[in-house]
Motif scaffolding. Structure first.
Motif, PDB file in Angstrom:
ATOM      1  N   LYS A  20       0.846  -1.219   0.000  1.00 52.21           N
ATOM      2  CA  LYS A  20       0.000   0.000   0.000  1.00 52.21           C
ATOM      3  C   LYS A  20       0.872   1.257   0.000  1.00 52.21           C
ATOM      4  CE  LYS A  20      -2.271  -0.958   3.908  1.00 52.21           C
ATOM      5  NZ  LYS A  20      -2.029  -2.348   4.304  1.00 52.21           N
ATOM      6  N   SER A  40      -0.763   9.480   9.626  1.00 53.03           N
ATOM      7  CA  SER A  40      -1.364   8.792  10.774  1.00 53.03           C
ATOM      8  C   SER A  40      -0.527   8.982  12.027  1.00 53.03           C
ATOM      9  CB  SER A  40      -1.462   7.300  10.489  1.00 53.03           C
ATOM     10  OG  SER A  40      -2.359   7.059   9.439  1.00 53.03           O
ATOM     11  N   ARG A  44       3.780   2.615  17.239  1.00 52.60           N
ATOM     12  CA  ARG A  44       4.823   1.688  16.794  1.00 52.60           C
ATOM     13  C   ARG A  44       6.183   2.382  16.826  1.00 52.60           C
ATOM     14  NH1 ARG A  44       7.213   1.763  12.265  1.00 52.60           N
ATOM     15  NH2 ARG A  44       5.823   2.010  10.492  1.00 52.60           N
ATOM     16  N   ARG A  47      10.869   2.965  12.360  1.00 51.08           N
ATOM     17  CA  ARG A  47      11.800   2.098  11.625  1.00 51.08           C
ATOM     18  C   ARG A  47      12.932   2.948  11.051  1.00 51.08           C
ATOM     19  NH1 ARG A  47       7.029  -0.532   8.159  1.00 51.08           N
ATOM     20  NH2 ARG A  47       6.220  -2.010   9.674  1.00 51.08           N
ATOM     21  N   TYR A  56       4.775   9.050   9.882  1.00 52.57           N
ATOM     22  CA  TYR A  56       3.769   8.963  10.952  1.00 52.57           C
ATOM     23  C   TYR A  56       4.066  10.075  11.954  1.00 52.57           C
ATOM     24  CZ  TYR A  56       2.385   4.065   9.912  1.00 52.57           C
ATOM     25  OH  TYR A  56       1.900   2.913   9.340  1.00 52.57           O
ATOM     26  N   GLU A  75     -10.699   7.624  12.921  1.00 53.43           N
ATOM     27  CA  GLU A  75     -10.732   6.172  13.173  1.00 53.43           C
ATOM     28  C   GLU A  75      -9.424   5.810  13.835  1.00 53.43           C
ATOM     29  OE1 GLU A  75      -8.560   3.758  11.700  1.00 53.43           O
ATOM     30  OE2 GLU A  75      -7.448   5.446  10.910  1.00 53.43           O
ATOM     31  N   ASN A  77      -7.189   1.984  15.423  1.00 57.55           N
ATOM     32  CA  ASN A  77      -7.250   0.543  15.675  1.00 57.55           C
ATOM     33  C   ASN A  77      -5.978   0.094  16.366  1.00 57.55           C
ATOM     34  OD1 ASN A  77      -8.421  -2.000  15.621  1.00 57.55           O
ATOM     35  ND2 ASN A  77      -7.520  -2.524  13.647  1.00 57.55           N
ATOM     36  N   PHE A  79      -3.413  -2.685  16.127  1.00 61.22           N
ATOM     37  CA  PHE A  79      -3.044  -3.620  15.052  1.00 61.22           C
ATOM     38  C   PHE A  79      -1.677  -4.227  15.345  1.00 61.22           C
ATOM     39  CE2 PHE A  79      -0.848  -4.456  11.060  1.00 61.22           C
ATOM     40  CZ  PHE A  79      -1.787  -5.183  10.338  1.00 61.22           C
ATOM     41  N   TYR A  84      -2.784   2.612  15.816  1.00 66.52           N
ATOM     42  CA  TYR A  84      -2.670   3.434  14.604  1.00 66.52           C
ATOM     43  C   TYR A  84      -3.967   4.226  14.485  1.00 66.52           C
ATOM     44  CZ  TYR A  84       0.960   0.093  13.089  1.00 66.52           C
ATOM     45  OH  TYR A  84       2.080  -0.697  12.990  1.00 66.52           O
ATOM     46  N   GLY A  85      -3.891   5.491  14.125  1.00 67.82           N
ATOM     47  CA  GLY A  85      -5.127   6.256  13.971  1.00 67.82           C
ATOM     48  C   GLY A  85      -4.988   7.446  13.045  1.00 67.82           C
ATOM     49  N   THR A  86      -6.124   7.874  12.506  1.00 63.56           N
ATOM     50  CA  THR A  86      -6.166   9.033  11.610  1.00 63.56           C
ATOM     51  C   THR A  86      -6.619  10.262  12.402  1.00 63.56           C
ATOM     52  OG1 THR A  86      -6.827   7.599   9.774  1.00 63.56           O
ATOM     53  CG2 THR A  86      -7.212   9.972   9.504  1.00 63.56           C
ATOM     54  N   GLU A 104      -4.102   5.852   4.056  1.00 65.87           N
ATOM     55  CA  GLU A 104      -3.575   4.497   3.820  1.00 65.87           C
ATOM     56  C   GLU A 104      -3.655   3.767   5.155  1.00 65.87           C
ATOM     57  OE1 GLU A 104       0.686   4.301   2.919  1.00 65.87           O
ATOM     58  OE2 GLU A 104       0.460   2.417   3.999  1.00 65.87           O
ATOM     59  N   ILE A 105      -4.673   2.935   5.309  1.00 62.67           N
ATOM     60  CA  ILE A 105      -4.952   2.349   6.627  1.00 62.67           C
ATOM     61  C   ILE A 105      -5.391   0.887   6.497  1.00 62.67           C
ATOM     62  CG2 ILE A 105      -5.565   4.579   7.612  1.00 62.67           C
ATOM     63  CD1 ILE A 105      -8.460   3.923   7.330  1.00 62.67           C
ATOM     64  N   GLU A 106      -5.379   0.170   7.624  1.00 65.18           N
ATOM     65  CA  GLU A 106      -5.771  -1.255   7.544  1.00 65.18           C
ATOM     66  C   GLU A 106      -7.306  -1.379   7.529  1.00 65.18           C
ATOM     67  OE1 GLU A 106      -7.040  -2.840  10.641  1.00 65.18           O
ATOM     68  OE2 GLU A 106      -7.145  -0.670  10.927  1.00 65.18           O
ATOM     69  N   GLY A 109      -9.876   0.018  10.258  1.00 65.24           N
ATOM     70  CA  GLY A 109      -9.977   1.476  10.213  1.00 65.24           C
ATOM     71  C   GLY A 109     -10.819   1.919   9.025  1.00 65.24           C
TER      72      GLY A 109
HETATM   73  P1  5GP Z   1       3.074  -0.417   9.453  1.00 58.70           P
HETATM   74  O1  5GP Z   1       3.427  -0.780  10.871  1.00 58.70           O
HETATM   75  O2  5GP Z   1       3.510  -1.471   8.484  1.00 58.70           O
HETATM   76  O3  5GP Z   1       3.526   0.972   9.078  1.00 58.70           O
HETATM   77  O4  5GP Z   1       1.466  -0.368   9.382  1.00 58.70           O
HETATM   78  C1  5GP Z   1       0.715  -1.457   9.794  1.00 58.70           C
HETATM   79  C2  5GP Z   1      -0.686  -1.315   9.232  1.00 58.70           C
HETATM   80  O5  5GP Z   1      -1.333  -0.197   9.828  1.00 58.70           O
HETATM   81  C3  5GP Z   1      -0.718  -1.085   7.720  1.00 58.70           C
HETATM   82  O6  5GP Z   1      -1.709  -1.925   7.169  1.00 58.70           O
HETATM   83  C4  5GP Z   1      -1.069   0.372   7.615  1.00 58.70           C
HETATM   84  O7  5GP Z   1      -1.777   0.650   6.404  1.00 58.70           O
HETATM   85  C5  5GP Z   1      -1.986   0.534   8.811  1.00 58.70           C
HETATM   86  N1  5GP Z   1      -2.165   1.930   9.225  1.00 58.70           N
HETATM   87  C6  5GP Z   1      -1.330   2.970   9.072  1.00 58.70           C
HETATM   88  N2  5GP Z   1      -1.872   4.087   9.557  1.00 58.70           N
HETATM   89  C7  5GP Z   1      -3.100   3.763  10.021  1.00 58.70           C
HETATM   90  C8  5GP Z   1      -4.177   4.505  10.616  1.00 58.70           C
HETATM   91  O8  5GP Z   1      -4.118   5.708  10.827  1.00 58.70           O
HETATM   92  N3  5GP Z   1      -5.274   3.799  10.970  1.00 58.70           N
HETATM   93  C9  5GP Z   1      -5.395   2.459  10.767  1.00 58.70           C
HETATM   94  N4  5GP Z   1      -6.535   1.885  11.134  1.00 58.70           N
HETATM   95  N5  5GP Z   1      -4.410   1.737  10.188  1.00 58.70           N
HETATM   96  C10 5GP Z   1      -3.278   2.377   9.823  1.00 58.70           C
END
Ligand code: 5GP
Length: 211
Positions: A20, A40, A44, A47, A56, A75, A77, A79, A84-86, A104-106, A109
């Motif tokens: 994504k 977002s 986490r 990295r 982020y 939103e 969640n 995860f 993670y949130g918007t 770009e979210i899971e 969300g």
């Molecule tokens: P990563 O740790 O790989 O950056 O993200 C893990 C997952 O969290 C990915 O599927 C990413 O798209 C999702 N993600 C990133 N930002 C948000 C957010 O603000 N809200 C939600 N619900 N998921 C998010």
């Protein structure tokens, strides 16, 4: 001439590891002029190579929970061990600017966004095969074996949710996927329900001019 001038809220979603983020970057490289990205907030750990305030907003769990209590997320969640949130303020800022806002979210969300913003356009990005996704997750080098397995299990559960989305885009090639998303955005602007009022307005103007 584009009849609908309001920015769209476009949600890119799909299983972890599908690419994504890469597709989103290609979309911005090619069509970024009219797009804004919603940054977002996450708990986490950062990295290598990530930048706070660009990839982020990296915050502590306490800070994140405080924002939840304040109703500060469109939103959010939990995860794979992190929040993670918007942030709501990001969304308002972007929509007011008239640009398309890309989230770009899971998948969880995405469901929340669709419930709150009925007009949102949701796009499910899928890998060309399950194996392609596993390979990607393994070679990304950003997670431990345990975390990779956790994400694979989650992805397997998420594949079945494709039917909930407005569109499905296969990420067989990053640039092709970005082109398809751009085409979807253009088509969405032409939807009758988005453009009919502007069209009637234009007709009204023409009538006035003929008098
Ligand atoms: P990563 O740790 O790989 O950056 O993200 C893990 C997952 O969290 C990915 O599927 C990413 O798209 C999702 N993600 C990133 N930002 C948000 C957010 O603000 N809200 C939600 N619900 N998921 C998010």
């Amino acid at each position: 001439m584009k009849l609908n001038e309001r920015g769209l809220l476009v949600v890119l979603s799909g299983p972890s590891g599908v690419g994504k983020g890469t597709v989103r970057k290609a979309l911005f490289d090619e069509y970024g002029k009219n797009l804004t990205y919603s940054i977002s907030m996450t708990t986490r750990p950062m990295r290598p190579g990530e930048v706070n305030g660009k990839d982020y907003y990296f915050v502590t769990e306490d800070e994140f929970k405080k924002k939840i209590m304040e109703g500060g997320f469109l939103e959010y969640n939990y995860f794979c061990g992190n929040y993670y949130g918007t942030p709501m303020d990001e969304v308002e800022k972007a929509l007011n600017s008239g640009k398309e806002l890309i989230l770009e979210i899971e998948v969880n969300g995405c469901r929340q966004v669709k419930e709150k913003m009925l007009d949102a356009v949701t796009i499910f990005i899928v890998p060309p095969s399950r194996e392609a996704l596993y390979e990607r997750l393994k070679h990304r080098g950003t997670e431990s074996d345990y975390q990779i397995q956790e994400r694979i299990n989650k992805a397997n559960a998420e594949f079945g949710l494709a039917y909930q989305y407005d569109y499905i885009v296969v990420n067989d090639d990053v640039n092709n996927a970005a082109d398809r998303i751009s085409a979807i955005i253009r088509a969405e602007h032409a939807r009758t329900r988005r453009s009919i009022y502007k069209y009637y307005e234009l007709l009204g103007d023409e009538e006035d001019e003929q008098k």
